[in-house]
Design an enzyme around this catalytic site. Structure first.
Site, PDB file in Angstrom:
ATOM      1  CG  HIS A   1      -2.079  -0.995   1.025  1.00 29.04           C
ATOM      2  ND1 HIS A   1      -2.573  -1.764   2.035  1.00 29.04           N
ATOM      3  CD2 HIS A   1      -2.800  -1.316  -0.076  1.00 29.04           C
ATOM      4  CE1 HIS A   1      -3.554  -2.528   1.570  1.00 29.04           C
ATOM      5  NE2 HIS A   1      -3.700  -2.268   0.296  1.00 29.04           N
TER       6      HIS A   1
ATOM      7  CB  CYS B   1       4.136 -11.297   4.487  1.00 27.50           C
ATOM      8  SG  CYS B   1       5.211 -11.248   5.930  1.00 27.50           S
TER       9      CYS B   1
ATOM     10  CD  GLU C   1      -2.981  -9.740   7.614  1.00 30.90           C
ATOM     11  OE1 GLU C   1      -2.225  -8.770   7.451  1.00 30.90           O
ATOM     12  OE2 GLU C   1      -3.102 -10.357   8.687  1.00 30.90           O
TER      13      GLU C   1
ATOM     14  CB  THR D   1      -0.029  -9.051  10.368  1.00 34.05           C
ATOM     15  OG1 THR D   1      -0.362  -8.425   9.133  1.00 34.05           O
ATOM     16  CG2 THR D   1      -0.031 -10.554  10.220  1.00 34.05           C
TER      17      THR D   1
ATOM     18  CB  CYS E   1       3.707  -9.175  11.988  1.00 32.02           C
ATOM     19  SG  CYS E   1       3.793  -7.526  11.286  1.00 32.02           S
TER      20      CYS E   1
ATOM     21  CB  SER F   1       3.948  -0.159   2.516  1.00 35.70           C
ATOM     22  OG  SER F   1       2.985   0.638   3.165  1.00 35.70           O
TER      23      SER F   1
HETATM   24  S1  SF4 Z   1       3.566  -5.745   8.074  1.00 34.77           S
HETATM   25 FE1  SF4 Z   1       4.095  -7.729   8.978  1.00 34.77          FE
HETATM   26  S2  SF4 Z   1       2.752  -9.189   7.977  1.00 34.77           S
HETATM   27 FE2  SF4 Z   1       2.704  -7.327   6.727  1.00 34.77          FE
HETATM   28  S3  SF4 Z   1       4.271  -7.649   5.193  1.00 34.77           S
HETATM   29 FE3  SF4 Z   1       5.276  -6.602   6.896  1.00 34.77          FE
HETATM   30  S4  SF4 Z   1       6.130  -8.238   8.189  1.00 34.77           S
HETATM   31 FE4  SF4 Z   1       4.639  -9.163   6.795  1.00 34.77          FE
END
Ligand code: SF4
Length: 306
Positions: A41, A100, A130, A173, A216, A288
């Site tokens: 994103h 992921c 997700e 997550t 996460c 991101s």
């Molecule tokens: S935020 Fe967490 S779950 Fe999402 S891509 Fe990054 S490490 Fe993976």
């Protein structure tokens, strides 16, 4: 003026890996590849990948048969794989899966809980890919999703109405750590059945009402660092994509602490007047956000501070 930049800010390993997979796939295929949905994103990342020949599509029907395709980091419902298979797009051949591993872990937790008789409830955003992907592992559209701690009342109603003997709450997550804690506290206040924490390994499935911490670690690190900096700063600049769930959570966390907060996508949005009379400027960024965007924001703040 002092600028405090969060230690954990910007790309997490899952996002880095997804971008690497997309870039390498396009390179191997002479600059041609499809990505289903927003790979990550962040508008800038998407534009850069488009320049490298990657086509982003929101509808599987837009992907021609047999074309090399990459799946985003957020995880996909099984129906996506089935529809791609009908187009002769298959794993091990022309399908590259950038899901992921920490999202896959949540899918596996959800499936194991379901197989052990639990009604699985998700703390997440109903429209986030997700949560949609994880829902598919349980009951598809019928999976109960709670979006905020106040939804605890609906969780309790849902359990009572259906007389579930076992129920488990898991989280998307990228949700707020404090929000998840609050949701569980609210559920436990409203319900006769106490939800107890179950370890991620799901080593004891005998307890009837449980919750599993599936937020996460990269999300947690970004939230903890944001909180730490916001407690010292006069103003917080949070950088992230408009649709980035984890970036929005960082901005919300900072606002919760009553700090003047600006959620931006790029350095061009920064205004000089924000910094007038301010001594400590906090900067944080969602998982991101590319490093280059963070550097540009910091440089622009320094420029205004001259
Ligand atoms: S935020 Fe967490 S779950 Fe999402 S891509 Fe990054 S490490 Fe993976």
């Amino acid at each position: 003026m002092e600028i405090l930049v969060a230690k954990h800010a910007g790309f997490c390993f899952g996002v880095k890996k997804a971008i690497e997979i997309a870039e390498q796939t396009a390179l191997k295929n002479k600059g041609k590849a499809y990505v289903y949905g927003q790979l990550v994103h962040n508008e800038r990342v998407i534009k850069d990948l488009q320049k490298k020949g990657i086509n982003f599509v929101e509808n599987i029907d837009e992907i021609p048969d047999n074309e090399v395709t990459v799946l985003r980091a957020h995880g996909e419902p099984g129906t996506t794989y089935q529809r791609l298979k009908q187009k002769s797009i298959l794993q091990g051949s022309n399908l590259y899966d950038a899901t992921c591993p920490l999202v896959t872990l949540v899918h596996n937790v959800a499936i194991k809980l379901k197989n052990n008789g639990y009604e699985v409830i998700i703390f997440g955003k109903k429209n986030h890919p997700e949560s949609i992907g994880t829902s598919y592992c349980i009951k598809g559209k019928d999976t109960f999703i709670a979006e905020n701690p106040e939804d605890a009342v609906f969780i309790v109603e849902h359990i009572k109405k259906n007389d579930f003997k076992k129920a488990a709450i898991i989280s998307q997550t990228t949700m707020s750590v404090s929000g998840y804690k609050q949701l569980i506290e609210n559920v436990n206040k409203l319900s006769n059945s106490k939800f107890e924490q179950m370890h991620l390994s799901l080593n004891d499935v005998s307890k009837p009402f449980v919750f599993v911490d599936t937020i996460c670690n990269p999300t947690k690190q970004r939230q903890y660092d944001t909180e730490e900096i916001a407690q010292k700063a006069d103003i917080m600049i949070v950088i992230g994509g408009k649709n980035s769930s984890n970036s929005k959570e960082l901005a919300a966390k900072s606002k919760e602490l009553n700090v003047e907060t600006y959620f931006i996508q790029s350095a061009s949005q920064i205004r000089k007047e924000w910094f007038e009379g301010k001594q400590k400027i906090g900067v944080t960024a969602g998982a991101s956000t590319p490093d280059v965007t963070i550097s540009e924001v910091v440089d622009k703040i320094k420029f205004f501070a001259k």
